[in-house]
Design an enzyme around this catalytic site. Structure first.
Site, PDB file in Angstrom:
ATOM      1  N   ASN A   1     -36.429 -67.679  25.753  1.00  0.00           N
ATOM      2  CA  ASN A   1     -36.004 -67.522  24.418  1.00  0.00           C
ATOM      3  C   ASN A   1     -36.213 -66.003  24.223  1.00  0.00           C
ATOM      4  O   ASN A   1     -37.152 -65.473  23.881  1.00  0.00           O
ATOM      5  CB  ASN A   1     -37.370 -68.358  23.601  1.00  0.00           C
ATOM      6  CG  ASN A   1     -36.940 -68.153  22.193  1.00  0.00           C
ATOM      7  OD1 ASN A   1     -36.132 -67.583  21.560  1.00  0.00           O
ATOM      8  ND2 ASN A   1     -38.155 -68.528  21.412  1.00  0.00           N
TER       9      ASN A   1
ATOM     10  N   HIS B   1     -39.047 -74.941  16.979  1.00  0.00           N
ATOM     11  CA  HIS B   1     -39.848 -74.077  17.682  1.00  0.00           C
ATOM     12  C   HIS B   1     -40.847 -73.586  16.513  1.00  0.00           C
ATOM     13  O   HIS B   1     -40.600 -73.679  15.512  1.00  0.00           O
ATOM     14  CB  HIS B   1     -39.123 -72.457  17.861  1.00  0.00           C
ATOM     15  CG  HIS B   1     -39.974 -71.552  18.745  1.00  0.00           C
ATOM     16  ND1 HIS B   1     -40.644 -70.934  17.999  1.00  0.00           N
ATOM     17  CD2 HIS B   1     -39.895 -71.355  20.084  1.00  0.00           C
ATOM     18  CE1 HIS B   1     -41.571 -70.087  19.279  1.00  0.00           C
ATOM     19  NE2 HIS B   1     -41.026 -70.458  20.242  1.00  0.00           N
TER      20      HIS B   1
ATOM     21  N   GLY C   1     -46.914 -66.287  22.877  1.00  0.00           N
ATOM     22  CA  GLY C   1     -46.905 -64.760  22.600  1.00  0.00           C
ATOM     23  C   GLY C   1     -48.189 -64.239  22.605  1.00  0.00           C
ATOM     24  O   GLY C   1     -48.433 -63.102  21.985  1.00  0.00           O
TER      25      GLY C   1
ATOM     26  N   GLU D   1     -45.131 -76.665  23.621  1.00  0.00           N
ATOM     27  CA  GLU D   1     -45.746 -75.471  23.526  1.00  0.00           C
ATOM     28  C   GLU D   1     -46.834 -75.602  22.702  1.00  0.00           C
ATOM     29  O   GLU D   1     -46.827 -75.583  21.218  1.00  0.00           O
ATOM     30  CB  GLU D   1     -44.744 -74.464  22.758  1.00  0.00           C
ATOM     31  CG  GLU D   1     -43.305 -74.334  23.596  1.00  0.00           C
ATOM     32  CD  GLU D   1     -42.469 -73.029  23.226  1.00  0.00           C
ATOM     33  OE1 GLU D   1     -42.334 -72.201  24.167  1.00  0.00           O
ATOM     34  OE2 GLU D   1     -42.273 -72.959  22.145  1.00  0.00           O
TER      35      GLU D   1
ATOM     36  N   GLU E   1     -42.519 -71.283  15.580  1.00  0.00           N
ATOM     37  CA  GLU E   1     -42.111 -70.012  14.701  1.00  0.00           C
ATOM     38  C   GLU E   1     -41.450 -70.300  13.653  1.00  0.00           C
ATOM     39  O   GLU E   1     -41.478 -69.974  12.381  1.00  0.00           O
ATOM     40  CB  GLU E   1     -41.466 -68.824  15.313  1.00  0.00           C
ATOM     41  CG  GLU E   1     -42.712 -68.251  16.306  1.00  0.00           C
ATOM     42  CD  GLU E   1     -42.077 -67.303  17.304  1.00  0.00           C
ATOM     43  OE1 GLU E   1     -41.027 -67.069  17.613  1.00  0.00           O
ATOM     44  OE2 GLU E   1     -43.023 -67.065  18.410  1.00  0.00           O
TER      45      GLU E   1
ATOM     46  N   SER F   1     -46.658 -68.079  26.681  1.00  0.00           N
ATOM     47  CA  SER F   1     -46.954 -67.156  27.768  1.00  0.00           C
ATOM     48  C   SER F   1     -47.001 -67.297  29.130  1.00  0.00           C
ATOM     49  O   SER F   1     -47.860 -66.896  30.020  1.00  0.00           O
ATOM     50  CB  SER F   1     -48.572 -66.588  27.371  1.00  0.00           C
ATOM     51  OG  SER F   1     -48.720 -66.249  26.163  1.00  0.00           O
TER      52      SER F   1
ATOM     53  N   LYS G   1     -35.807 -64.881  21.153  1.00  0.00           N
ATOM     54  CA  LYS G   1     -36.513 -64.506  19.751  1.00  0.00           C
ATOM     55  C   LYS G   1     -35.442 -63.333  19.002  1.00  0.00           C
ATOM     56  O   LYS G   1     -34.473 -63.277  19.359  1.00  0.00           O
ATOM     57  CB  LYS G   1     -37.975 -64.151  19.625  1.00  0.00           C
ATOM     58  CG  LYS G   1     -38.657 -65.077  20.577  1.00  0.00           C
ATOM     59  CD  LYS G   1     -40.212 -64.979  20.192  1.00  0.00           C
ATOM     60  CE  LYS G   1     -40.855 -66.005  21.398  1.00  0.00           C
ATOM     61  NZ  LYS G   1     -42.602 -66.067  20.914  1.00  0.00           N
TER      62      LYS G   1
END
Ligand code: PEP
Length: 706
Positions: free
Chosen positions: A70, A161, A241, A235, A163, A281, A72
């Site tokens: 990904n 996701h 991150g 996730e 985010e 991560s 991003k």
């Protein structure tokens, strides 16, 4: 028969050598999956639940692992994106089999989707987009529809996701709407992300959070679509991150919770077939342990997917590690068979090196003091295209040979007492012309002149320095003299020797270097353990492999392939094996009809053939096996001698580095030359001492049963 006539007889044997360019590529696979075992990972989902038995449902297929990157909102420009894509392409072209069992997808930002599809053609890497709009077409300014991206060659859409959920307020209902739109578009698949926040995790809400997210996202979705077109990415928001990764057991527990919800919704047959990725991560360092968990079927990688090498390693290394660390998933090795191509009958063949410059293989027979060469034009050529092998009798026990930078056919020789240089032109009069190595061939003394040792295995490092180890002369008699008395050394361009190891050992072997040059492999054969060290300063020693206790013998010479895996000749065990140094997984075995392969290297026009030297009593020929799956070697580096030492270069008459008496005793008096099958003639100036010394060496060698 005098010893001299014995040497004549031995020597005259060489021209009559015929060689076989038979296609020795004999491949036996022990499993049915038609993919490289390096990169396959079959999750064991083959079972029936009680319900399945009642409904006669077919067994669930093994889950194919999937690694996704990904990107991003990265990188900043099309140029940078193209560079990243090209690096990925190079990695996957060079390192992977097209029929990889591992599915790989990258998710660049929308503006880079077109170039991604274009650049990644032929690599097997698929392209996905990071979200999608909520409508198929019409007055929805700024939106993107599934049909649009699908028509560009995009095959995956990522939905839900964290985010998108937290930063853009994407609700479970919106995720479900988008999912329905995607599923309406034939050919599109979805990675559906779920996961809890840190607070939810700490209050034990993980299972209920993912349960709700899944149930809401999958409203109205058929079991067939779930099974065939949806991958779930678990996730934990607190790991994305942040550099914090769920431990493997945390990930496993969460994946079990996801599968429990899927079971509740669709039954165990479907739930066991759905792939669940872990995300948060993920790096090359932690992928192995995560992938070893039975319910972790892959990874969704953010930051580490922006570096081609780390993403590639996550794909390759992770899958290999999963095979190695979980015996349940370790596929059996691919089995190959090597065939004799030069029946050279070496007492102890060793140290094969392939010269790209000369398109020739060089090797030695250690106790006989023979240097061999064979110009080889490839396995597709007729016999008459490959030239006869040649040997040259050096007259001193040899440890190894290496390519020497400079004129064609120049090689370095590590002799019992000294380092020498030679040319090995099979088609020139060179053999007959040089008379002695004293002035022209001597480079420097070998170390440990006061020890009962001699140079043994060695290779040139990526900085063109010669790294070699020693051999305890009493090793075969149980090392009564000296025990661990051998060091590891590096000879540089100024002919300066440097000791590399802070401990001693008995028999150096397996010395080789991966392409990066930042690692050296090494084995003290009697220990049967192979180590990697950081290089050029030897630190961070780690054991990468121990020879299985049920196999006789020990690791001997080795070579690294372009994938960084190490091919080791297992003397006494009838085998050469390939081991992944990162995982310790042995994934290829080359069988030989003789007991003691002694070393190996890659050669041939495409560096895709493995040449294997062997030894007596039952071997001695040069063997070869063609590599499958695009496996290749690396060009062998050439040893460099600085200009101020160049007056010692091959063929020149002058020397500034004067050999000591000890070195001369071996290197000067004992040199003999031979061309093809010409009778061995003592070089001009050689004395009876030459033959006496050679005879002694031969006698010792036969006495030792070598
Ligand atoms: C992600 O973006 O889905 C992700 C897991 O990111 P990272 O690997 O950087 O944590």
């Amino acid at each position: 028969m005098t010893l001299f006539s014995l040497f004549l007889a031995l020597t005259s044997f060489s021209l009559s050598l015929s060689f076989h360019t038979v296609d020795s590529f004999s491949l036996h696979r022990t499993r049915t999956v038609s993919v490289s075992p390096l990169i396959s990972k079959s999750r064991t989902a083959l079972f029936f639940s009680p319900d399945d038995h009642q409904s006669n449902a077919p067994p669930v297929q093994p889950r194919r692992s999937i690694v996704a990157g990904n990107w991003k909102l990265n990188p900043a420009t099309l140029t940078e994106a193209t560079t990243l894509l090209r690096l990925l392409k190079a990695n996957f072209e060079n390192h992977r089999d097209a029929s990889s069992a591992t599915e790989v997808v990258v998710f660049p930002p929308f503006p880079f989707l077109g170039v991604a599809v274009q650049e990644l053609q032929g690599t097997g890497i698929q392209v996905g987009c990071q979200t999608i709009g909520t409508h198929e077409q019409g007055a929805f300014t700024g939106e993107v529809a599934p049909s649009m991206i699908q028509s560009m060659g995009v095959t995956y859409v990522m939905l839900g996701h964290s985010e998108r959920r937290t930063l853009f307020g994407e609700s479970d209902t919106a995720v479900n709407n988008k999912l329905q739109l995607c599923l309406a578009q034939r050919g599109l698949q979805v990675i559906l992300c779920v996961g809890e926040t840190l607070q939810e995790y700490e209050t034990n809400l993980l299972a209920s959070v993912v349960d709700v997210q899944l149930k809401k996202a999958l409203v109205g979705v058929s079991s067939q679509d779930v099974l065939e077109r949806i991958v779930v990415a678990y996730e934990p928001v607190w790991a994305i991150g942040t550099g914090k990764t769920a431990t493997p057991s945390q990930a496993q527990a969460a994946h079990e919770a996801v599968r429990a919800t899927l079971t509740a919704l669709y039954g165990s047959h479907v739930a066991q077939g759905v792939r669940i990725q872990y995300g948060g991560s993920v790096t090359p360092d932690n992928i192995d342990a995560l992938m070893a968990q039975p319910d972790v079927d892959g990874a969704l990688v953010g930051g580490a997917s922006l570096t081609a090498d780390s993403f590639t390693r996550i794909v390759d290394g992770g899958i290999r590690a999963a095979s190695a660390t979980s015996s349940a998933y370790a596929p059996p090795p691919v089995e190959l068979t090597a065939t004799e191509v030069v029946p050279c009958a070496n007492v102890l063949g060793e140290s094969p090196v392939w010269s790209v410059r000369d398109q020739a293989l060089y090797w030695i027979s250690a106790p006989e003091g023979e240097l061999w060469t064979w110009k080889y034009h490839g396995d597709n050529n007729q016999h008459n295209r490959n030239e006869p092998p040649y040997r040259r009798l050096i007259g001193t026990t040899l440890g190894c040979t290496a390519l020497l930078e400079g004129e064609p056919h120049a090689v370095l020789l590590a002799g019992e007492s000294a380092f020498m240089k030679m040319t090995m032109k099979a088609d020139s009069g060179d053999f007959a012309s040089s008379s002695s190595c004293t002035a022209t061939n001597f480079l420097c003394e070998r170390p440990e002149q006061d020890q009962a040792t001699r140079p043994n295995d060695g290779r040139v490092d990526r900085q063109q320095r010669m790294v070699f180890g020693m051999y305890n002369n009493y090793h075969r008699e149980g090392s009564s003299a000296g025990e661990n008395n051998c060091g590891l050394y590096r000879l540089d361009a100024n002919l300066q020797l440097e000791s590399l190891l802070d401990y001693k050992y008995r028999v150096s072997n397996c010395i080789c270097f991966p392409a990066s040059g930042d690692t050296i492999f090494f084995c003290d054969t009697p220990t049967r353990k192979v180590y990697a060290f950081d290089y050029p300063v030897l630190t961070n020693r780690r054991e990468i492999w121990t020879m299985p206790s049920e196999w006789p013998g020990g690791p001997d010479g080795a070579q690294v392939d372009a994938d960084g895996c190490i091919w080791m000749a297992l003397s006494g065990a009838h085998r050469v094996v390939r081991v992944n140094p990162d995982t310790g997984h042995m994934d290829f075995v080359v069988h030989l009809p003789v007991s003691s392969p002694t070393s190996c290297t890659f050669g041939g026009p495409n560096l895709d053939e493995l040449f294997i030297t062997t030894r007596k009593p039952d071997g001695g020929g040069l063997f070869r096996v063609k590599m499958p799956f695009g496996i290749r070697g690396l060009p062998e580096p050439e040893f460099r001698v600085n200009n101020n030492n160049n007056n010692n270069l091959v063929g020149q008459e002058q020397t500034t580095t004067q050999p000591t008496a000890a070195a001369v005793a071996v290197s000067s008096d004992n040199v003999m030359q031979e061309e093809g099958n010409a009778n061995v003639q003592p070089a001009a100036g050689n004395t009876a001492a030459t033959y006496a010394s050679m005879a002694a060496a031969y006698k010792q060698m036969t006495n030792n049963g070598q």
